[in-house]
Design an enzyme around this catalytic site. Structure first.
Site, mmCIF file in Angstrom:
data_model
loop_
_atom_site.group_PDB
_atom_site.id
_atom_site.type_symbol
_atom_site.label_atom_id
_atom_site.label_comp_id
_atom_site.label_asym_id
_atom_site.label_seq_id
_atom_site.Cartn_x
_atom_site.Cartn_y
_atom_site.Cartn_z
ATOM 1 N N ASN A 208 0.848 -1.194 0.000
ATOM 2 C CA ASN A 208 0.000 0.000 0.000
ATOM 3 C C ASN A 208 0.884 1.246 0.000
ATOM 4 O O ASN A 208 2.103 1.140 -0.031
ATOM 5 C CB ASN A 208 -0.961 -0.024 1.203
ATOM 6 C CG ASN A 208 -0.192 -0.167 2.511
ATOM 7 O OD1 ASN A 208 0.643 0.654 2.833
ATOM 8 N ND2 ASN A 208 -0.455 -1.255 3.233
ATOM 9 N N ASP A 277 -3.923 -6.257 4.660
ATOM 10 C CA ASP A 277 -4.950 -7.138 5.230
ATOM 11 C C ASP A 277 -4.924 -8.529 4.606
ATOM 12 O O ASP A 277 -5.377 -9.489 5.213
ATOM 13 C CB ASP A 277 -6.331 -6.506 5.044
ATOM 14 C CG ASP A 277 -6.503 -5.300 5.955
ATOM 15 O OD1 ASP A 277 -6.062 -5.388 7.120
ATOM 16 O OD2 ASP A 277 -7.037 -4.263 5.514
ATOM 17 N N LYS A 287 9.537 -16.836 -11.238
ATOM 18 C CA LYS A 287 8.739 -15.704 -11.711
ATOM 19 C C LYS A 287 7.555 -16.235 -12.534
ATOM 20 O O LYS A 287 7.741 -17.074 -13.423
ATOM 21 C CB LYS A 287 9.613 -14.790 -12.574
ATOM 22 C CG LYS A 287 8.897 -13.541 -12.998
ATOM 23 C CD LYS A 287 9.775 -12.672 -13.884
ATOM 24 C CE LYS A 287 8.915 -11.582 -14.502
ATOM 25 N NZ LYS A 287 9.544 -10.967 -15.652
ATOM 26 N N PHE A 321 -4.501 2.921 14.722
ATOM 27 C CA PHE A 321 -4.845 3.944 13.730
ATOM 28 C C PHE A 321 -5.995 3.443 12.869
ATOM 29 O O PHE A 321 -6.126 2.239 12.651
ATOM 30 C CB PHE A 321 -3.642 4.244 12.832
ATOM 31 C CG PHE A 321 -2.682 5.225 13.446
ATOM 32 C CD1 PHE A 321 -1.882 4.845 14.504
ATOM 33 C CD2 PHE A 321 -2.602 6.527 12.968
ATOM 34 C CE1 PHE A 321 -1.008 5.746 15.086
ATOM 35 C CE2 PHE A 321 -1.735 7.432 13.541
ATOM 36 C CZ PHE A 321 -0.935 7.042 14.604
ATOM 37 N N LYS A 335 -13.868 0.043 15.604
ATOM 38 C CA LYS A 335 -12.585 -0.684 15.589
ATOM 39 C C LYS A 335 -11.911 -0.651 16.943
ATOM 40 O O LYS A 335 -11.354 -1.650 17.407
ATOM 41 C CB LYS A 335 -11.637 -0.011 14.586
ATOM 42 C CG LYS A 335 -11.688 -0.646 13.240
ATOM 43 C CD LYS A 335 -10.757 0.022 12.279
ATOM 44 C CE LYS A 335 -11.290 -0.250 10.881
ATOM 45 N NZ LYS A 335 -10.558 0.470 9.857
ATOM 46 N N LYS A 339 -11.240 -4.132 18.833
ATOM 47 C CA LYS A 339 -9.838 -4.589 18.958
ATOM 48 C C LYS A 339 -9.247 -4.288 20.337
ATOM 49 O O LYS A 339 -8.042 -4.448 20.535
ATOM 50 C CB LYS A 339 -9.002 -3.954 17.849
ATOM 51 C CG LYS A 339 -9.494 -4.322 16.434
ATOM 52 C CD LYS A 339 -8.561 -3.830 15.349
ATOM 53 C CE LYS A 339 -9.108 -4.164 13.969
ATOM 54 N NZ LYS A 339 -8.104 -4.089 12.909
HETATM 55 O O1 C5P Z 1 -9.120 -2.618 10.682
HETATM 56 P P1 C5P Z 1 -7.987 -1.772 10.240
HETATM 57 O O2 C5P Z 1 -6.981 -2.522 9.416
HETATM 58 O O3 C5P Z 1 -8.382 -0.481 9.594
HETATM 59 O O4 C5P Z 1 -7.260 -1.361 11.613
HETATM 60 C C1 C5P Z 1 -6.152 -0.518 11.594
HETATM 61 C C2 C5P Z 1 -5.313 -0.760 12.821
HETATM 62 O O5 C5P Z 1 -5.088 -2.154 12.962
HETATM 63 C C3 C5P Z 1 -3.943 -0.124 12.696
HETATM 64 O O6 C5P Z 1 -3.532 0.297 13.982
HETATM 65 C C4 C5P Z 1 -3.081 -1.254 12.153
HETATM 66 O O7 C5P Z 1 -1.712 -1.096 12.500
HETATM 67 C C5 C5P Z 1 -3.707 -2.471 12.815
HETATM 68 N N1 C5P Z 1 -3.649 -3.708 12.007
HETATM 69 C C6 C5P Z 1 -2.956 -4.807 12.482
HETATM 70 N N2 C5P Z 1 -2.919 -5.976 11.755
HETATM 71 C C7 C5P Z 1 -3.559 -6.063 10.565
HETATM 72 C C8 C5P Z 1 -4.272 -4.951 10.081
HETATM 73 C C9 C5P Z 1 -4.289 -3.798 10.808
HETATM 74 O O8 C5P Z 1 -2.365 -4.725 13.566
HETATM 75 N N3 C5P Z 1 -3.498 -7.186 9.897
#
Ligand code: C5P
Length: 406
Positions: A208, A277, A287, A321, A335, A339
């Protein structure tokens, strides 16, 4: 953060004196007020006019100039300074200060000091290695003078070794650090930053737009405020911050491993990384050929690191974040609760001046009690400072004591 700070910059007679012109510019650019004092030997290397033009203030060279002395004599200078910096500092000035001599405007100003003094040595490598110089430096360090280590490399005299003027960025960072209140001393802060890369063959990956700027700013600011900082970073082109433990990772799974290994020792965790994600289901050792038809690409969910930490966080403070493009506050609040975070920093990636890549951000900080602090556009380093203020503010006197004891 140097905005409005009053700096007395002492320049002594070494070839590196020309670099102090650039250093003056750096301080002025950051909003500091700089008054330059030059020794008689320094003005053989660089003219006071250059420093006057760059600092916008008269340059002081003579202790007995009556008009100047009455306007801004050595005591006035010592009282004025938030910090005195001697850059470059010769073996001679270090020796004079260590012996308590005060025979010109600079040494007299240092003798009457009320502020921290930072000394940035630059000299021939044999002089720097001389035991008398080393003893003088040790003596001054024991009296709470701050020293930068001289850089290593080719010197102006042709010698190779230690004695170079320290890099400007390092000097500026040291000044920032000295002038910052150490109110996070005792905290051990784990920070993640940057994107992750999820490879699917030896030459390709998905990722990203994260640059790492927000997480690196948090690491720099937390270190300045006295915390013990571990920064776990995905791929980023930013300079590694000095004075922090740095762990380089690439994929989300590597980041998870590094977080799990280090979480036990932390009192605060800030997850600023933009973790991918999803990752490709398979990794091809060779390759993948283009072929002619469409390419089926299957993805699987990556571990959600922050949720895993949230489940067993104990009394650690957990900050996440949320980068959103719609329903910012509602999505961020959901969130935070799901979390088990203590705070969430929400930003709308579609606003100009916010989100990935930029040097600024526009954020809202939400807490579990329903509080919402809405910040205007500001530099990421200032945003970092405000996030750390929230963390500091949430410490009850009892938990601050715990952090200091551990
Ligand atoms: O649900 P979302 O991905 O938007 O959440 C963002 C937060 O979750 C951020 O603090 C990011 O660092 C953390 N995150 C994580 N592991 C993932 C995806 C996001 O710790 N696989």
């Amino acid at each position: 953060m140097l905005k409005g700070k009053k700096i007395v910059l002492g320049i002594t007679g070494g070839i590196a004196a020309y670099k102090s012109a650039e250093l003056t510019r750096e301080f002025i650019k950051r909003g500091a007020d700089v008054k330059v004092v030059m020794t008689t030997n320094a003005i053989r290397f660089i003219t006071p006019l250059t420093l006057r033009t760059l600092s916008g203030n008269p340059v002081l060279t003579d202790m007995f100039s009556l008009t100047k002395e009455s306007e801004i004599g050595h005591i006035t200078l010592s009282d004025y300074a938030d910090i005195i910096i001697i850059a470059p500092a010769t073996a001679n000035i270090i020796g004079k200060i260590a012996c308590g001599l005060a025979d010109d405007l600079l040494t007299t100003t240092v003798m009457a000091k009320r502020s921290p003094v930072l000394i940035c040595p630059a000299m021939n490598t044999n002089m720097y290695a001389n035991y008398i110089v080393k003893e003088n430096i040790s003596r001054l360090i024991s009296r709470n003078y701050f020293f930068m280590e001289a850089g290593y490399g080719e010197l102006a005299c042709g010698a190779q070794g230690a004695g170079r003027f320290p890099p400007l960025d390092d000097i500026v960072e040291e000044v920032e650090s000295i002038l910052t209140n150490k109110d996070l001393a005792g905290e051990r802060i784990l920070i993640t930053a940057g994107p992750t890369r999820e490879p699917f063959d030896p030459v390709r990956y998905i990722t990203n737009y994260s640059s790492g700027k927000m997480g690196y700013a948090l690491a720099i600011m937390a270190k300045r405020r006295g915390a013990d900082v571990t920064l776990i970073s995905g791929p980023s082109s930013l300079m590694r911050p000095s004075g922090v433990k740095f762990l380089q990772v690439s994929s989300a799974e590597e980041m998870r491993g590094a977080v799990i290994d280090n979480v036990g020792n932390s009192t605060v965790i800030i997850k600023a990384a933009a973790v991918a994600d999803f990752r490709p289901v398979v990794f091809s050792d060779d390759k993948i050929k283009k072929g002619l038809g469409p390419f089926d690409f299957h993805l699987v969910r990556n571990p959600d690191i922050i949720s895993e930490i949230g489940r067993n966080k104990g009394d650690r403070i957990l900050v996440g974040f949320a980068v959103e493009t719609e329903n910012l506050v509602e999505n961020a609040r959901r969130k935070m609760i799901e979390k088990n975070m203590d705070f969430i920093v929400a930003n709308d990636a579609t606003l100009p001046g916010a989100g990935f890549q930029t040097d600024t951000n526009i954020v809202k900080i939400l807490d579990r009690e329903g509080g919402l602090e809405e910040l205007p556009i500001m530099d990421k380093i200032e945003v970092a400072d405000r996030i750390l203020d929230k963390i500091k503010g949430s410490r009850s006197p009892q938990s601050s004591q715990r952090a200091q004891r551990n």
